[in-house]
Design a protein around this motif. Structure first.
Motif, mmCIF file in Angstrom:
data_model
loop_
_atom_site.group_PDB
_atom_site.id
_atom_site.type_symbol
_atom_site.label_atom_id
_atom_site.label_comp_id
_atom_site.label_asym_id
_atom_site.label_seq_id
_atom_site.Cartn_x
_atom_site.Cartn_y
_atom_site.Cartn_z
ATOM 1 N N PRO A 35 73.972 103.681 75.736
ATOM 2 C CA PRO A 35 74.916 103.662 74.508
ATOM 3 C C PRO A 35 76.051 102.636 74.715
ATOM 4 C CG PRO A 35 74.742 105.946 75.403
ATOM 5 C CD PRO A 35 73.887 105.139 76.471
ATOM 6 N N LEU A 36 76.383 102.111 73.454
ATOM 7 C CA LEU A 36 77.169 100.953 73.247
ATOM 8 C C LEU A 36 78.397 101.201 72.394
ATOM 9 C CD1 LEU A 36 74.289 98.323 72.481
ATOM 10 C CD2 LEU A 36 75.375 99.082 74.787
ATOM 11 N N MET A 37 79.365 100.273 72.740
ATOM 12 C CA MET A 37 80.775 100.363 71.913
ATOM 13 C C MET A 37 81.133 98.896 71.477
ATOM 14 S SD MET A 37 83.758 101.223 74.436
ATOM 15 C CE MET A 37 84.994 100.845 73.326
ATOM 16 N N PHE A 38 81.858 98.603 70.510
ATOM 17 C CA PHE A 38 82.565 97.329 70.203
ATOM 18 C C PHE A 38 83.956 97.362 70.402
ATOM 19 C CE2 PHE A 38 78.885 95.941 67.627
ATOM 20 C CZ PHE A 38 78.356 94.851 68.328
ATOM 21 N N HIS A 39 84.822 96.539 70.910
ATOM 22 C CA HIS A 39 86.073 96.346 70.803
ATOM 23 C C HIS A 39 86.537 95.006 70.249
ATOM 24 C CE1 HIS A 39 90.177 96.053 71.670
ATOM 25 N NE2 HIS A 39 90.349 97.436 71.287
ATOM 26 N N GLN A 40 87.400 94.849 69.090
ATOM 27 C CA GLN A 40 87.848 93.716 68.802
ATOM 28 C C GLN A 40 89.371 93.639 68.938
ATOM 29 O OE1 GLN A 40 85.908 91.584 66.336
ATOM 30 N NE2 GLN A 40 87.580 89.999 66.499
ATOM 31 N N SER A 41 89.677 92.728 69.716
ATOM 32 C CA SER A 41 91.130 92.850 70.273
ATOM 33 C C SER A 41 92.013 91.964 69.262
ATOM 34 C CB SER A 41 91.363 92.237 71.637
ATOM 35 O OG SER A 41 91.066 90.983 71.731
ATOM 36 N N GLY A 42 91.295 90.654 68.993
ATOM 37 C CA GLY A 42 92.129 89.593 68.208
ATOM 38 C C GLY A 42 93.310 88.770 69.164
ATOM 39 N N GLY A 43 92.781 88.968 70.280
ATOM 40 C CA GLY A 43 93.697 88.271 71.612
ATOM 41 C C GLY A 43 93.327 86.734 71.085
ATOM 42 N N CYS A 44 93.793 85.924 72.118
ATOM 43 C CA CYS A 44 93.890 84.466 72.026
ATOM 44 C C CYS A 44 92.760 83.662 72.262
ATOM 45 C CB CYS A 44 94.975 83.869 72.921
ATOM 46 S SG CYS A 44 94.444 84.138 74.768
ATOM 47 N N CYS A 45 91.667 84.356 72.800
ATOM 48 C CA CYS A 45 90.416 84.016 73.150
ATOM 49 C C CYS A 45 89.290 84.605 72.354
ATOM 50 C CB CYS A 45 89.927 83.781 74.608
ATOM 51 S SG CYS A 45 91.385 82.782 75.530
ATOM 52 N N ASP A 46 88.436 84.149 71.855
ATOM 53 C CA ASP A 46 87.344 84.658 71.231
ATOM 54 C C ASP A 46 87.813 85.784 70.124
ATOM 55 O OD1 ASP A 46 85.102 83.437 72.398
ATOM 56 O OD2 ASP A 46 85.017 84.544 74.141
ATOM 57 N N GLY A 47 88.967 85.366 69.371
ATOM 58 C CA GLY A 47 89.429 86.419 68.436
ATOM 59 C C GLY A 47 88.600 86.770 67.425
ATOM 60 N N PRO A 78 75.392 106.417 67.424
ATOM 61 C CA PRO A 78 76.046 105.229 66.737
ATOM 62 C C PRO A 78 76.695 104.569 67.951
ATOM 63 C CG PRO A 78 77.289 107.186 66.364
ATOM 64 C CD PRO A 78 76.130 107.694 67.194
ATOM 65 N N VAL A 79 77.046 103.120 67.288
ATOM 66 C CA VAL A 79 77.844 102.284 67.965
ATOM 67 C C VAL A 79 79.236 102.490 67.680
ATOM 68 C CG1 VAL A 79 78.227 99.918 68.898
ATOM 69 C CG2 VAL A 79 75.737 100.776 68.656
ATOM 70 N N SER A 80 80.237 102.758 68.483
ATOM 71 C CA SER A 80 81.574 102.716 67.802
ATOM 72 C C SER A 80 82.150 101.449 67.947
ATOM 73 C CB SER A 80 82.473 103.727 68.805
ATOM 74 O OG SER A 80 82.321 103.129 69.899
ATOM 75 N N PHE A 81 82.835 101.243 66.735
ATOM 76 C CA PHE A 81 83.590 99.819 66.508
ATOM 77 C C PHE A 81 85.095 100.016 66.658
ATOM 78 C CE2 PHE A 81 85.382 96.145 64.629
ATOM 79 C CZ PHE A 81 84.546 95.084 64.884
ATOM 80 N N TRP A 82 85.651 99.631 67.611
ATOM 81 C CA TRP A 82 87.287 99.819 67.642
ATOM 82 C C TRP A 82 87.928 98.642 67.508
ATOM 83 C CZ3 TRP A 82 89.639 104.346 69.130
ATOM 84 C CH2 TRP A 82 88.762 105.481 69.543
ATOM 85 N N MET A 83 89.034 98.346 66.994
ATOM 86 C CA MET A 83 89.851 97.315 66.873
ATOM 87 C C MET A 83 91.401 97.595 67.100
ATOM 88 S SD MET A 83 90.495 94.948 63.342
ATOM 89 C CE MET A 83 88.816 94.100 63.438
ATOM 90 N N SER A 84 91.908 96.527 67.705
ATOM 91 C CA SER A 84 93.477 96.845 67.883
ATOM 92 C C SER A 84 94.055 97.003 66.872
ATOM 93 C CB SER A 84 94.070 95.612 68.659
ATOM 94 O OG SER A 84 94.101 94.625 67.927
ATOM 95 N N ARG A 85 95.182 97.940 66.794
ATOM 96 C CA ARG A 85 95.979 98.305 65.534
ATOM 97 C C ARG A 85 96.451 96.715 64.977
ATOM 98 N NH1 ARG A 85 97.242 103.048 63.668
ATOM 99 N NH2 ARG A 85 96.799 103.944 65.531
ATOM 100 N N ASN A 86 97.046 95.733 65.864
ATOM 101 C CA ASN A 86 97.742 94.716 65.166
ATOM 102 C C ASN A 86 96.784 93.686 64.590
ATOM 103 O OD1 ASN A 86 100.036 95.283 66.453
ATOM 104 N ND2 ASN A 86 99.837 93.993 68.134
ATOM 105 N N GLN A 87 95.324 93.672 65.269
ATOM 106 C CA GLN A 87 94.345 93.108 64.408
ATOM 107 C C GLN A 87 94.063 93.641 63.339
ATOM 108 O OE1 GLN A 87 93.343 90.078 65.323
ATOM 109 N NE2 GLN A 87 91.531 89.694 64.453
#
Length: 127
Positions: A35-47, A78-87
Motif C-alpha cells: 500500500p502507498l501514500m503521497f506527501h506534498q511538502s512544498g519544501g525548497c526542493c522538488d516542491g 486507495p492511495v492517500s494524498f497528504w499535503m502540508s497545511r502551508n502548501q
C-alpha cells in the motif's frame, strides 16, 4: 479558504486526480512495495513533486492535511494524498493532477529507480 477537513465532500478544493500514466506507475509500485501514500511538502526542493512512500512510512501530523484517498483501478486500497497545511494555503484554489515525467526526482520517492518522477500539474478552479 475551504478547509478540506471540515468542508462537505462536494466542496473540497483542491481535488486531486491521477493521469493514466500515474495510475499505471502506482500499480507497479504497489506490486513491489505494498500500500502507498503521497506527501506534498512544498519544501525548497522538488516542491512540485509529490513524494510516494509505502503507506505509513512518512509520518504525518498536525501540519498536514489529507486531501484525497485516490482510487486506482486494480488496487484494493486507495492511495492517500497528504499535503502540508502551508502548501495547501498556496494551492487551495487549484485542482491537482498527479502525472509522471521522465527523469529522476527525489531519491526518497519510490519511483526514483524507475527513471521517472511524479509531478503535480494544476488547474485553477472556479472562484
Amino acid at each position: 479558504m475551504t478547509d478540506p477537513e471540515t468542508a462537505p465532500a462536494t466542496d473540497v478544493v483542491p481535488r486531486v486526480e491521477l493521469t493514466p500514466a500515474a495510475a499505471d506507475l502506482l500499480r507497479r509500485l504497489r506490486a513491489a512495495h505494498g500500500p502507498l501514500m503521497f506527501h506534498q511538502s512544498g519544501g525548497c526542493c522538488d516542491g512540485s513533486a509529490p513524494m510516494c512512500y509505502p503507506e505509513g512510512e512518512f509520518r504525518t501530523g498536525g501540519s498536514d492535511i489529507l486531501l484525497a484517498e485516490l482510487a486506482v483501478e486494480g488496487m484494493d486500497e486507495p492511495v492517500s494524498f497528504w499535503m502540508s497545511r502551508n502548501q495547501y494555503e498556496v494551492w487551495s484554489h487549484t485542482r491537482l493532477i498527479v502525472d509522471v515525467v521522465e527523469g529522476r526526482g527525489s531519491g526518497f520517492s519510490l519511483e526514483a529507480p524507475e527513471g521517472v518522477r511524479f509531478l503535480i500539474r494544476s488547474r485553477v478552479v472556479g472562484a
